[in-house]
Design a protein around this motif. Structure first.
Motif, short mmCIF file in Angstrom:
data_model
loop_
_atom_site.label_atom_id
_atom_site.label_comp_id
_atom_site.label_asym_id
_atom_site.label_seq_id
_atom_site.Cartn_x
_atom_site.Cartn_y
_atom_site.Cartn_z
N LEU A 141 0.86 -1.18 0.00
CA LEU A 141 0.00 0.00 0.00
C LEU A 141 0.90 1.23 0.00
CD1 LEU A 141 -2.60 1.66 0.35
CD2 LEU A 141 -2.49 1.17 2.80
N VAL A 143 0.76 5.30 0.36
CA VAL A 143 -0.06 6.45 0.76
C VAL A 143 0.74 7.70 0.41
CG1 VAL A 143 -1.15 7.66 2.67
CG2 VAL A 143 -1.15 5.16 2.63
N THR A 151 -5.12 13.81 -9.85
CA THR A 151 -6.06 12.71 -10.10
C THR A 151 -6.08 12.36 -11.58
OG1 THR A 151 -7.40 13.77 -8.39
CG2 THR A 151 -8.47 12.02 -9.65
N THR A 163 3.45 8.02 -8.23
CA THR A 163 2.61 6.82 -8.36
C THR A 163 3.14 5.87 -9.44
OG1 THR A 163 0.76 8.19 -7.66
CG2 THR A 163 0.23 6.03 -8.59
N ALA A 179 -1.75 -1.13 -4.03
CA ALA A 179 -2.86 -0.19 -3.85
C ALA A 179 -2.27 1.19 -3.58
CB ALA A 179 -3.73 -0.63 -2.68
N VAL A 181 -3.29 5.13 -2.29
CA VAL A 181 -4.28 6.06 -1.72
C VAL A 181 -3.61 7.42 -1.63
CG1 VAL A 181 -5.60 6.65 0.34
CG2 VAL A 181 -5.53 4.27 -0.46
N SER A 182 -4.26 8.45 -2.21
CA SER A 182 -3.66 9.79 -2.22
C SER A 182 -4.47 10.76 -1.39
CB SER A 182 -3.58 10.31 -3.66
OG SER A 182 -2.76 9.46 -4.43
N GLN A 199 -11.47 11.09 3.34
CA GLN A 199 -11.70 10.10 2.27
C GLN A 199 -10.58 9.06 2.25
OE1 GLN A 199 -14.11 9.54 0.04
NE2 GLN A 199 -12.95 8.00 -1.11
N ALA A 200 -9.34 9.52 2.39
CA ALA A 200 -8.19 8.61 2.37
C ALA A 200 -8.22 7.66 3.57
CB ALA A 200 -6.89 9.41 2.35
N GLU A 203 -10.63 4.99 2.87
CA GLU A 203 -10.09 4.03 1.87
C GLU A 203 -9.10 3.06 2.53
OE1 GLU A 203 -8.54 5.80 -1.75
OE2 GLU A 203 -10.12 7.31 -1.69
N VAL A 204 -8.20 3.58 3.38
CA VAL A 204 -7.21 2.66 3.97
C VAL A 204 -7.87 1.75 5.00
CG1 VAL A 204 -5.23 4.15 3.49
CG2 VAL A 204 -6.34 4.30 5.74
N LEU A 207 -9.17 -0.99 3.03
CA LEU A 207 -8.07 -1.85 2.56
C LEU A 207 -7.52 -2.74 3.68
CD1 LEU A 207 -6.19 0.66 0.25
CD2 LEU A 207 -7.16 -1.55 -0.45
#
Ligand SMILES: Cc1cc2nc3c(=O)[nH]c(=O)nc-3n(C[C@H](O)[C@H](O)[C@H](O)COP(=O)(O)O)c2cc1C
Length: 211
Positions: A141, A143, A151, A163, A179, A181-182, A199-200, A203-204, A207
């Motif tokens: 992962l 981050v 984006t 990325t 994966a 996540v930004s 939001q991040a 998401e994590v 995950l």
């Protein structure tokens, strides 16, 4: 025992968005997997000083690639490099928190990557098959926090070299399941930062049940 290796590469500690979101992942993941051993590698800690990659360390790398025996000086330098590379090699799962600095990775992170990416330790060059990754980890992962917006589909999407670089490097090292996540827009406004960070974190946390 399963080992989760966490690479922290922002020097901003409590103010870092990438660190905060990575730590939210750790909290969620370790709560679900209590037997997992956490190895935290803070690249800015004075205790984590990496060797300069020049001189005997550099010639040891080329000797290792061509099968030439190491001199005593090269062997000592290579032992130090190997200690760092094998800390990465033996991990079962990788978590990398990486701020975007000048469209790429912070220099401490690049130093770390140049020390741990080594023939015979973390990858094997194969004349027929190309680069063969030797990492034990199959999942990672990443981050990444960034001041602007990159984006996919945005006008500046192509300016994010973190990325694609890390996906490519991890793939070469044998980690195919990556994966990302930004947390974007941290230099734009506080409201945007807080929304992106929430939001991040969501998401994590999702995950943590999937990785
Ligand atoms: C040296 C430096 C270079 C930076 N370069 C960029 C950049 O090229 N693009 C960008 O969007 N933000 C850039 N930023 C802003 C950071 O990406 C942003 O502050 C991010 O939140 C840092 O991550 P952190 O909060 O985890 O430390 C830069 C910040 C620093 C300190």
């Amino acid at each position: 025992m399963t080992t989760l290796l966490y690479i922290e590469s922002s020097p901003r500690q409590q103010r870092s968005h990438s660190t905060a979101v990575a730590r939210a992942f750790l909290d969620a993941y370790l709560a679900r997997h209590p037997g997992v051993e956490l190895d935290t590698w803070d690249l800015w800690s004075p205790d984590a000083a990496l060797p300069e990659f020049e001189g005997a360390a550099l010639s040891a790398k080329f000797a290792a690639r061509s099968g030439v025996p190491h001199t005593p000086e090269e062997a000592a330098a290579w032992a130090e490099v190997s200690r760092h590379a094998l800390r990465l090699q033996r991990a079962d799962l990788l978590l990398l928190s990486v701020p975007l600095w000048n469209f790429g990775v912070p220099y401490k992170f690049k130093h770390w990557l140049d020390v741990v990416t080594q023939p015979g330790l973390t990858f094997r060059p194969d004349p027929q098959k190309g680069m063969q990754g030797l990492l034990k980890a199959r999942k990672a992962l990443v981050v990444s926090a960034r001041g602007g917006i990159y984006t996919p589909g945005s006008p500046t999407a192509a300016w994010d070299f973190v990325t694609p670089y890390l996906q490519h490097w991890l793939g070469m090292m044998g980690v195919q399941d990556v994966a990302v996540v930004s947390i974007e827009g941290t230099s734009i406004s506080e409201a945007m930062t807080q929304a992106a960070r929430a939001q991040a974190v969501a998401e994590v946390q999702a995950l943590a049940g999937a990785l």
